[in-house]
Design a protein around this motif. Structure first.
Motif, PDB file in Angstrom:
ATOM      1  N   MET A 192      14.295   9.651  20.728  1.00 40.22           N
ATOM      2  CA  MET A 192      13.911  10.972  20.263  1.00 40.22           C
ATOM      3  C   MET A 192      12.659  11.402  21.029  1.00 40.22           C
ATOM      4  SD  MET A 192      12.767  12.249  16.458  1.00 40.22           S
ATOM      5  CE  MET A 192      11.650  10.936  16.107  1.00 40.22           C
ATOM      6  N   ALA A 193      12.729  12.548  21.675  1.00 40.18           N
ATOM      7  CA  ALA A 193      11.589  13.086  22.410  1.00 40.18           C
ATOM      8  C   ALA A 193      10.745  13.950  21.483  1.00 40.18           C
ATOM      9  CB  ALA A 193      12.071  13.918  23.579  1.00 40.18           C
ATOM     10  N   VAL A 194       9.445  13.834  21.634  1.00 36.95           N
ATOM     11  CA  VAL A 194       8.512  14.627  20.833  1.00 36.95           C
ATOM     12  C   VAL A 194       7.587  15.359  21.791  1.00 36.95           C
ATOM     13  CG1 VAL A 194       6.669  14.549  19.116  1.00 36.95           C
ATOM     14  CG2 VAL A 194       8.602  12.986  18.927  1.00 36.95           C
ATOM     15  N   THR A 195       7.448  16.650  21.581  1.00 38.92           N
ATOM     16  CA  THR A 195       6.528  17.454  22.381  1.00 38.92           C
ATOM     17  C   THR A 195       5.451  18.014  21.472  1.00 38.92           C
ATOM     18  OG1 THR A 195       7.853  19.457  22.091  1.00 38.92           O
ATOM     19  CG2 THR A 195       8.326  18.118  24.024  1.00 38.92           C
ATOM     20  N   SER A 196       4.388  18.513  22.067  1.00 40.50           N
ATOM     21  CA  SER A 196       3.314  19.103  21.270  1.00 40.50           C
ATOM     22  C   SER A 196       3.074  20.540  21.707  1.00 40.50           C
ATOM     23  CB  SER A 196       2.029  18.293  21.397  1.00 40.50           C
ATOM     24  OG  SER A 196       1.529  18.353  22.704  1.00 40.50           O
ATOM     25  N   GLN A 197       2.706  21.341  20.737  1.00 38.57           N
ATOM     26  CA  GLN A 197       2.406  22.743  20.991  1.00 38.57           C
ATOM     27  C   GLN A 197       1.017  23.025  20.425  1.00 38.57           C
ATOM     28  OE1 GLN A 197       5.303  25.437  19.401  1.00 38.57           O
ATOM     29  NE2 GLN A 197       4.099  27.235  19.842  1.00 38.57           N
ATOM     30  N   SER A 198       0.138  23.550  21.262  1.00 36.12           N
ATOM     31  CA  SER A 198      -1.238  23.819  20.843  1.00 36.12           C
ATOM     32  C   SER A 198      -1.269  24.850  19.720  1.00 36.12           C
ATOM     33  CB  SER A 198      -2.053  24.316  22.036  1.00 36.12           C
ATOM     34  OG  SER A 198      -3.378  24.557  21.646  1.00 36.12           O
ATOM     35  N   LYS A 199      -2.006  24.534  18.654  1.00 38.08           N
ATOM     36  CA  LYS A 199      -2.123  25.434  17.508  1.00 38.08           C
ATOM     37  C   LYS A 199      -3.482  26.140  17.491  1.00 38.08           C
ATOM     38  CE  LYS A 199       0.368  25.452  14.263  1.00 38.08           C
ATOM     39  NZ  LYS A 199       1.364  26.388  13.820  1.00 38.08           N
ATOM     40  N   SER A 200      -4.564  25.377  17.592  1.00 36.08           N
ATOM     41  CA  SER A 200      -5.895  25.972  17.561  1.00 36.08           C
ATOM     42  C   SER A 200      -6.905  25.047  18.228  1.00 36.08           C
ATOM     43  CB  SER A 200      -6.334  26.247  16.118  1.00 36.08           C
ATOM     44  OG  SER A 200      -6.528  25.044  15.416  1.00 36.08           O
ATOM     45  N   THR A 201      -7.993  25.640  18.673  1.00 40.84           N
ATOM     46  CA  THR A 201      -9.077  24.884  19.279  1.00 40.84           C
ATOM     47  C   THR A 201     -10.374  25.307  18.610  1.00 40.84           C
ATOM     48  OG1 THR A 201      -7.878  24.801  21.373  1.00 40.84           O
ATOM     49  CG2 THR A 201     -10.220  24.298  21.454  1.00 40.84           C
ATOM     50  N   LYS A 202     -11.202  24.323  18.277  1.00 38.51           N
ATOM     51  CA  LYS A 202     -12.483  24.549  17.617  1.00 38.51           C
ATOM     52  C   LYS A 202     -13.516  23.641  18.256  1.00 38.51           C
ATOM     53  CE  LYS A 202      -9.872  24.484  13.344  1.00 38.51           C
ATOM     54  NZ  LYS A 202      -9.689  23.854  12.058  1.00 38.51           N
ATOM     55  N   PHE A 203     -14.790  23.891  17.941  1.00 41.63           N
ATOM     56  CA  PHE A 203     -15.795  22.892  18.266  1.00 41.63           C
ATOM     57  C   PHE A 203     -16.739  22.764  17.094  1.00 41.63           C
ATOM     58  CE2 PHE A 203     -18.137  26.610  19.735  1.00 41.63           C
ATOM     59  CZ  PHE A 203     -19.480  26.309  19.505  1.00 41.63           C
ATOM     60  N   LYS A 204     -17.347  21.580  17.001  1.00 46.94           N
ATOM     61  CA  LYS A 204     -18.275  21.343  15.907  1.00 46.94           C
ATOM     62  C   LYS A 204     -19.559  20.749  16.446  1.00 46.94           C
ATOM     63  CE  LYS A 204     -16.912  16.667  14.572  1.00 46.94           C
ATOM     64  NZ  LYS A 204     -16.507  15.792  13.491  1.00 46.94           N
ATOM     65  N   ILE A 205     -20.625  21.034  15.707  1.00 43.84           N
ATOM     66  CA  ILE A 205     -21.932  20.461  16.002  1.00 43.84           C
ATOM     67  C   ILE A 205     -22.372  19.714  14.744  1.00 43.84           C
ATOM     68  CG2 ILE A 205     -24.318  20.897  16.685  1.00 43.84           C
ATOM     69  CD1 ILE A 205     -23.350  23.611  17.813  1.00 43.84           C
ATOM     70  N   VAL A 206     -22.782  18.470  14.919  1.00 41.61           N
ATOM     71  CA  VAL A 206     -23.290  17.672  13.807  1.00 41.61           C
ATOM     72  C   VAL A 206     -24.809  17.617  13.939  1.00 41.61           C
ATOM     73  CG1 VAL A 206     -23.241  15.443  12.642  1.00 41.61           C
ATOM     74  CG2 VAL A 206     -21.176  16.299  13.767  1.00 41.61           C
ATOM     75  N   TYR A 207     -25.505  18.021  12.871  1.00 40.15           N
ATOM     76  CA  TYR A 207     -26.964  18.044  12.839  1.00 40.15           C
ATOM     77  C   TYR A 207     -27.507  16.967  11.922  1.00 40.15           C
ATOM     78  CZ  TYR A 207     -26.541  22.750  14.817  1.00 40.15           C
ATOM     79  OH  TYR A 207     -26.245  23.819  15.610  1.00 40.15           O
ATOM     80  N   SER A 208     -28.673  16.456  12.250  1.00 41.38           N
ATOM     81  CA  SER A 208     -29.395  15.541  11.375  1.00 41.38           C
ATOM     82  C   SER A 208     -30.376  16.362  10.544  1.00 41.38           C
ATOM     83  CB  SER A 208     -30.173  14.508  12.189  1.00 41.38           C
ATOM     84  OG  SER A 208     -31.008  13.747  11.329  1.00 41.38           O
ATOM     85  N   LEU A 209     -30.335  16.170   9.221  1.00 38.96           N
ATOM     86  CA  LEU A 209     -31.255  16.869   8.327  1.00 38.96           C
ATOM     87  C   LEU A 209     -32.392  15.962   7.868  1.00 38.96           C
ATOM     88  CD1 LEU A 209     -28.721  18.873   6.113  1.00 38.96           C
ATOM     89  CD2 LEU A 209     -29.833  19.561   8.231  1.00 38.96           C
ATOM     90  N   GLY A 210     -32.456  14.768   8.416  1.00 36.57           N
ATOM     91  CA  GLY A 210     -33.495  13.813   8.030  1.00 36.57           C
ATOM     92  C   GLY A 210     -32.900  12.678   7.224  1.00 36.57           C
ATOM     93  N   LEU A 211     -33.766  12.017   6.460  1.00 35.86           N
ATOM     94  CA  LEU A 211     -33.350  10.864   5.677  1.00 35.86           C
ATOM     95  C   LEU A 211     -33.397  11.188   4.193  1.00 35.86           C
ATOM     96  CD1 LEU A 211     -35.355   8.098   7.580  1.00 35.86           C
ATOM     97  CD2 LEU A 211     -32.980   8.786   7.935  1.00 35.86           C
ATOM     98  N   ASP A 212     -32.468  10.589   3.444  1.00 44.00           N
ATOM     99  CA  ASP A 212     -32.496  10.768   1.992  1.00 44.00           C
ATOM    100  C   ASP A 212     -33.441   9.737   1.374  1.00 44.00           C
ATOM    101  OD1 ASP A 212     -31.131   8.348   1.907  1.00 44.00           O
ATOM    102  OD2 ASP A 212     -29.251   9.202   1.162  1.00 44.00           O
ATOM    103  N   LYS A 213     -33.518   9.698   0.051  1.00 39.64           N
ATOM    104  CA  LYS A 213     -34.463   8.806  -0.628  1.00 39.64           C
ATOM    105  C   LYS A 213     -34.161   7.328  -0.398  1.00 39.64           C
ATOM    106  CE  LYS A 213     -31.887   8.886  -4.922  1.00 39.64           C
ATOM    107  NZ  LYS A 213     -31.925   9.043  -6.337  1.00 39.64           N
TER     108      LYS A 213
END
Length: 74
Positions: A1-22
């Protein structure tokens, strides 16, 4: 069985540091930006992310490009 892919959406994310918890663990916040063109280059995405990071007071930990695809069985 052949499987192909079709692009649905593209995003980007940024992960920020907010410091340290208690307990001394790093607190992170993620901001995701949607509706990127699927053919946006990694360099262009990173340039935009860098500009947005420059507007923040928090330290950026990660920039990621997310490509969502639908898998189709043929």
């Amino acid at each position: 069985m052949a499987v192909t892919s079709q692009s649905k959406s593209t995003k980007f994310k940024i992960v920020y540091s907010l410091g340290l918890d208690k307990d001394g663990k790093e607190v992170k916040k993620t901001k995701t930006y949607s509706n990127l063109k699927h053919n946006a280059s990694n360099e262009d995405v990173y340039a935009v992310a860098s500009s947005l990071i420059g507007l923040q007071s928090n330290t950026a930990l990660e920039v990621a490009k997310l490509n969502e695809s639908e898998l189709i069985s043929e």
